[in-house]
Design an enzyme around this catalytic site. Structure first.
Site, PDB file in Angstrom:
ATOM      1  N   PHE A 178       0.818  -1.225   0.000  1.00 56.69           N
ATOM      2  CA  PHE A 178       0.000   0.000   0.000  1.00 56.69           C
ATOM      3  C   PHE A 178       0.841   1.260   0.000  1.00 56.69           C
ATOM      4  O   PHE A 178       0.370   2.329  -0.386  1.00 56.69           O
ATOM      5  CB  PHE A 178      -0.933   0.006   1.228  1.00 56.69           C
ATOM      6  CG  PHE A 178      -0.264   0.443   2.503  1.00 56.69           C
ATOM      7  CD1 PHE A 178      -0.113   1.798   2.797  1.00 56.69           C
ATOM      8  CD2 PHE A 178       0.254  -0.486   3.407  1.00 56.69           C
ATOM      9  CE1 PHE A 178       0.527   2.205   3.970  1.00 56.69           C
ATOM     10  CE2 PHE A 178       0.895  -0.082   4.560  1.00 56.69           C
ATOM     11  CZ  PHE A 178       1.035   1.272   4.843  1.00 56.69           C
ATOM     12  N   LYS A 226      -0.953  -6.981  -9.317  1.00 55.70           N
ATOM     13  CA  LYS A 226      -1.937  -7.087  -8.222  1.00 55.70           C
ATOM     14  C   LYS A 226      -1.534  -6.041  -7.193  1.00 55.70           C
ATOM     15  O   LYS A 226      -0.689  -6.286  -6.330  1.00 55.70           O
ATOM     16  CB  LYS A 226      -1.898  -8.497  -7.630  1.00 55.70           C
ATOM     17  CG  LYS A 226      -3.200  -8.959  -6.955  1.00 55.70           C
ATOM     18  CD  LYS A 226      -3.684  -8.074  -5.856  1.00 55.70           C
ATOM     19  CE  LYS A 226      -2.958  -8.304  -4.535  1.00 55.70           C
ATOM     20  NZ  LYS A 226      -3.372  -7.289  -3.510  1.00 55.70           N
ATOM     21  N   GLU A 285      -4.947  -3.589  -2.032  1.00 52.92           N
ATOM     22  CA  GLU A 285      -6.389  -3.313  -2.023  1.00 52.92           C
ATOM     23  C   GLU A 285      -6.709  -2.028  -1.267  1.00 52.92           C
ATOM     24  O   GLU A 285      -7.826  -1.529  -1.321  1.00 52.92           O
ATOM     25  CB  GLU A 285      -7.153  -4.504  -1.420  1.00 52.92           C
ATOM     26  CG  GLU A 285      -6.835  -4.848   0.028  1.00 52.92           C
ATOM     27  CD  GLU A 285      -5.573  -5.693   0.224  1.00 52.92           C
ATOM     28  OE1 GLU A 285      -4.612  -5.554  -0.553  1.00 52.92           O
ATOM     29  OE2 GLU A 285      -5.562  -6.489   1.189  1.00 52.92           O
ATOM     30  N   SER A 339       5.335  -6.981   3.353  1.00 50.01           N
ATOM     31  CA  SER A 339       5.890  -7.292   4.674  1.00 50.01           C
ATOM     32  C   SER A 339       6.669  -8.614   4.625  1.00 50.01           C
ATOM     33  O   SER A 339       6.453  -9.450   3.741  1.00 50.01           O
ATOM     34  CB  SER A 339       4.751  -7.386   5.684  1.00 50.01           C
ATOM     35  OG  SER A 339       3.836  -8.376   5.267  1.00 50.01           O
ATOM     36  N   CYS A 342       9.460   1.854   3.466  1.00 50.01           N
ATOM     37  CA  CYS A 342      10.359   0.748   3.818  1.00 50.01           C
ATOM     38  C   CYS A 342      11.773   1.252   4.039  1.00 50.01           C
ATOM     39  O   CYS A 342      12.606   0.556   4.599  1.00 50.01           O
ATOM     40  CB  CYS A 342      10.357  -0.302   2.735  1.00 50.01           C
ATOM     41  SG  CYS A 342      11.008   0.339   1.205  1.00 50.01           S
ATOM     42  N   GLU A 386       8.876  -4.274  13.210  1.00 50.72           N
ATOM     43  CA  GLU A 386       8.753  -3.184  12.241  1.00 50.72           C
ATOM     44  C   GLU A 386       7.456  -2.446  12.560  1.00 50.72           C
ATOM     45  O   GLU A 386       6.368  -3.006  12.428  1.00 50.72           O
ATOM     46  CB  GLU A 386       8.686  -3.730  10.813  1.00 50.72           C
ATOM     47  CG  GLU A 386       8.596  -2.601   9.789  1.00 50.72           C
ATOM     48  CD  GLU A 386       8.313  -3.058   8.362  1.00 50.72           C
ATOM     49  OE1 GLU A 386       7.552  -4.017   8.156  1.00 50.72           O
ATOM     50  OE2 GLU A 386       8.846  -2.404   7.448  1.00 50.72           O
TER      51      GLU A 386
HETATM   52  P1  NAD Z   1       1.515  -6.615   3.009  1.00 53.53           P
HETATM   53  O1  NAD Z   1       2.554  -7.662   3.079  1.00 53.53           O
HETATM   54  O2  NAD Z   1       0.381  -6.661   3.968  1.00 53.53           O
HETATM   55  O3  NAD Z   1       0.836  -6.628   1.547  1.00 53.53           O
HETATM   56  C1  NAD Z   1       1.621  -6.649   0.372  1.00 53.53           C
HETATM   57  C2  NAD Z   1       0.812  -7.322  -0.739  1.00 53.53           C
HETATM   58  O4  NAD Z   1       0.546  -8.678  -0.361  1.00 53.53           O
HETATM   59  C3  NAD Z   1      -0.537  -6.667  -0.999  1.00 53.53           C
HETATM   60  O5  NAD Z   1      -0.769  -6.665  -2.389  1.00 53.53           O
HETATM   61  C4  NAD Z   1      -1.513  -7.574  -0.262  1.00 53.53           C
HETATM   62  O6  NAD Z   1      -2.793  -7.593  -0.867  1.00 53.53           O
HETATM   63  C5  NAD Z   1      -0.857  -8.929  -0.361  1.00 53.53           C
HETATM   64  N1  NAD Z   1      -1.151  -9.785   0.804  1.00 53.53           N
HETATM   65  C6  NAD Z   1      -1.462  -9.384   2.061  1.00 53.53           C
HETATM   66  N2  NAD Z   1      -1.661 -10.460   2.864  1.00 53.53           N
HETATM   67  C7  NAD Z   1      -1.488 -11.547   2.089  1.00 53.53           C
HETATM   68  C8  NAD Z   1      -1.563 -12.962   2.337  1.00 53.53           C
HETATM   69  N3  NAD Z   1      -1.852 -13.438   3.545  1.00 53.53           N
HETATM   70  N4  NAD Z   1      -1.310 -13.799   1.319  1.00 53.53           N
HETATM   71  C9  NAD Z   1      -1.009 -13.329   0.105  1.00 53.53           C
HETATM   72  N5  NAD Z   1      -0.934 -12.007  -0.198  1.00 53.53           N
HETATM   73  C10 NAD Z   1      -1.165 -11.131   0.774  1.00 53.53           C
HETATM   74  O7  NAD Z   1       2.272  -5.204   3.068  1.00 53.53           O
HETATM   75  P2  NAD Z   1       1.622  -3.754   3.170  1.00 53.53           P
HETATM   76  O8  NAD Z   1       1.065  -3.564   4.531  1.00 53.53           O
HETATM   77  O9  NAD Z   1       0.755  -3.485   1.991  1.00 53.53           O
HETATM   78  O10 NAD Z   1       2.937  -2.868   2.973  1.00 53.53           O
HETATM   79  C11 NAD Z   1       3.804  -2.524   4.035  1.00 53.53           C
HETATM   80  C12 NAD Z   1       4.965  -3.481   4.119  1.00 53.53           C
HETATM   81  O11 NAD Z   1       5.675  -3.490   2.887  1.00 53.53           O
HETATM   82  C13 NAD Z   1       5.981  -3.083   5.164  1.00 53.53           C
HETATM   83  O12 NAD Z   1       6.416  -4.241   5.834  1.00 53.53           O
HETATM   84  C14 NAD Z   1       7.115  -2.476   4.350  1.00 53.53           C
HETATM   85  O13 NAD Z   1       8.390  -2.530   4.943  1.00 53.53           O
HETATM   86  C15 NAD Z   1       7.066  -3.322   3.144  1.00 53.53           C
HETATM   87  N6  NAD Z   1       7.716  -2.664   2.022  1.00 53.53           N
HETATM   88  C16 NAD Z   1       8.945  -3.110   1.669  1.00 53.53           C
HETATM   89  C17 NAD Z   1       9.620  -2.492   0.628  1.00 53.53           C
HETATM   90  C18 NAD Z   1      10.977  -2.958   0.221  1.00 53.53           C
HETATM   91  O14 NAD Z   1      11.472  -2.466  -0.756  1.00 53.53           O
HETATM   92  N7  NAD Z   1      11.599  -3.881   0.912  1.00 53.53           N
HETATM   93  C19 NAD Z   1       9.023  -1.421  -0.053  1.00 53.53           C
HETATM   94  C20 NAD Z   1       7.756  -1.004   0.332  1.00 53.53           C
HETATM   95  C21 NAD Z   1       7.104  -1.636   1.381  1.00 53.53           C
END
Ligand code: NAD
Length: 502
Positions: free
Chosen positions: A153, A177, A180, A230, A285, A387
């Site tokens: 997000f 994808k 959401e 994450s 991040c 985090e």
């Molecule tokens: P998230 O892991 O909750 O979601 C990421 C994606 O995975 C979304 O598209 C979501 O719909 C999907 N997703 C969520 N739960 C899922 C599941 N159980 N099974 C399959 N898919 C699933 O992350 P977020 O809250 O959207 O974003 C924040 C996180 O992203 C933080 O941990 C941040 O550090 C990380 N991030 C990392 C970087 C990097 O470059 N390392 C960059 C940006 C964000």
């Protein structure tokens, strides 16, 4: 004004999806807490349609000349530059970040598009004449087919643009994808691609949740998956995708330390810590989440930071006065705020309590939490170990440079880090010794430019390849080496030996 009837859906085969979704989610305005629309959640059947559309488009796009691909990318680049403000406003309305910050994320995504415009050069192979008598060898890189991107997000435009410009430039077709939580940016990007002349089916969007992600991970026609999110989900995507035989790069969470050595300019360091800790409400991040004060600088540094934090203007993303917006959801705000109590219970002191920070326009039902500073944080404290991903800056104090390096290197994450010092020798040693993928020297958010690659170490990245730059080109292509001989008078009959250069 937000449109209460906003309805966001998929983009498949060059047009908006016209079906009726069985499941959907709410879209919020984080500044007011109001529901502003709904987003369709893709079923496995919808994902099948998107992948089928991408698979159908692949042979034609793969055959498109490099000159044609580059010209579509240049057209996309122009449209994106012209529509930056519109895209930024969409992001701000759903994510909550201030409009200028949203425009900044578009600009950083645009840089990857510009890098991808150079694809004719990036895909050049090598050629060696006469590797054996009358035999030449050359290397080429070819696209994989249908590739998928699953994104978080916090950067609804930039992170997808770490992926699809290069994937498409390399001749692949793409299924995105997005998160959401802020799905609208992806649809504007899809429309811009269509306007730029990208053939139907080369870029597709499926909205949704785990159902869509699992359908992509299990689909036999999806050759590679790029993921950012994450750490637990990154690990899951990496393990599930690779088990299914796919190439996967999965970037995870972070806990970025900014180390301030005793000789550093403390005003510069305080400005940097506040900018990098609270920009985008800490939902980056690469945000600085732990400040490591080395030697005696802790008290002065915390005083300087406290002063600056008090002046930060927190308010709606669309209000030009705001420097920091709300958090993305109410649940996330509550979770972030809970670390202020648990951090103190685990031994920290609350130097700045963001719950008391004034909000421009007054408190609404928005997902507000002002900037907070937890001092005397150490490993074993939940505020250090987890985090938090919000506007909470932790300060850890250590006596020596060696302890600072040990602290950073013991972290399970290895995304970004920075050292603040005027001692070139110390900085050079830090760069060499630190076990982190992206390092800043007096630069608090060392996000690599598009022509370098972005990625962390340890639990911040599963897989071998970082994003964009030449590693991005490698991820989205497969290498092939050709050895060729054309008949000439030296052609010498049957030889059962292994080919060696005589
Ligand atoms: P998230 O892991 O909750 O979601 C990421 C994606 O995975 C979304 O598209 C979501 O719909 C999907 N997703 C969520 N739960 C899922 C599941 N159980 N099974 C399959 N898919 C699933 O992350 P977020 O809250 O959207 O974003 C924040 C996180 O992203 C933080 O941990 C941040 O550090 C990380 N991030 C990392 C970087 C990097 O470059 N390392 C960059 C940006 C964000």
């Amino acid at each position: 004004m937000t449109d209460p009837a906003k309805h966001v859906s998929h983009w498949i085969g060059g047009q908006p999806w016209a079906g009726a979704a069985e499941r959907h989610g709410d879209i919020y305005d984080p500044a007011t807490g109001e529901v502003t629309g709904t987003v369709d959640f893709a079923s496995a059947a919808v994902v099948d349609d998107a992948v089928a559309s991408a698979a159908k488009a692949f042979p034609g796009w793969r055959a498109a000349s490099l000159a044609r691909r580059a010209s579509v990318l240049f057209a996309f680049r122009e449209l994106l530059a012209k529509r930056t403000d519109e895209l930024a406003a969409l992001i701000s309305a759903e994510h909550g970040k201030v409009a200028g910050d949203a425009a900044g994320e578009v600009a950083r995504g645009l840089e990857v598009v510009e890098f991808a415009c150079g694809i004719p050069h990036l895909l050049k192979g090598g050629f060696s004449e006469n590797v054996s008598t009358g035999v030449d060898a050359y290397s080429i890189r070819q696209p994989l087919g249908v590739v998928a991107g699953i994104t978080p997000f916090n950067f609804p435009a930039m992170v997808p643009m770490w992926m699809f410009p290069l994937a498409i430039a390399c001749g692949n077709t793409f299924v995105l994808k997005p998160s959401e939580k802020d799905p609208s940016a992806s649809l504007l990007l899809a429309r811009l691609w269509a306007e730029a002349g990208l053939p139907d089916g080369v870029f597709n969007v499926v909205q949704g949740d785990k159902v869509a992600v699992d359908a992509l991970l299990g689909h036999p026609d999806v050759r590679a998956v790029s993921f950012v999110g994450s750490t637990p989900i990154a690990r899951y995507v990496y393990e599930t995708g690779t088990r299914a035989g796919k190439r996967v790069q999965a970037l995870g969470g972070a806990k970025n330390h900014m180390v301030v050595l005793p000789d550093a300019d403390l005003d510069l360091a305080a400005d940097a810590a506040v900018s990098a800790g609270f920009g985008s409400a800490g939902e980056r991040c690469m945000a600085v989440s732990v400040l490591v004060a080395v030697g005696q600088v802790g008290d002065e540094l915390v005083a300087k930071i406290t002063e600056r934090v008090a002046r930060l203007r927190v308010g709606p993303g669309a209000d030009e006065r705001s420097e920091m917006g709300p958090l993305v959801t109410g649940a996330h705000r509550d979770k972030v705020a809970s670390y202020l109590d648990s951090g103190v219970a685990d031994g920290a002191t609350l130097a700045v309590d963001g719950r008391a920070h004034p909000i421009i326009g007054g408190e609404s039902e928005g997902f507000w939490l002002g900037p907070s500073v937890l001092d005397h944080v150490a490993p074993g404290n939940s505020a250090y170990d987890d985090e938090i991903f919000g506007p909470v800056l932790s300060v850890a104090r250590v006596d020596t440079y060696a302890e600072a390096v040990e602290l950073v290197n013991n972290s399970p994450y290895g995304n970004g880090t920075a050292v603040f010092t005027n001692d070139g020798g110390a900085a050079r040693r830090f760069v060499s010794e630190i076990q982190v993928g992206m390092v800043g020297v007096n630069v608090p958010i060392p996000v690599p430019m598009a022509f370098y690659s972005f990625g962390g170490w340890k639990n911040s990245l599963f897989g071998d390849t970082h994003m964009h730059g030449t590693e991005g080109v490698h991820f989205y292509t497969r290498g092939k080496v050709v050895t060729s001989r054309w008949l000439d008078p030296s052609h010498g009959g049957v030889n059962l030996g292994f080919p060696v250069n005589a």
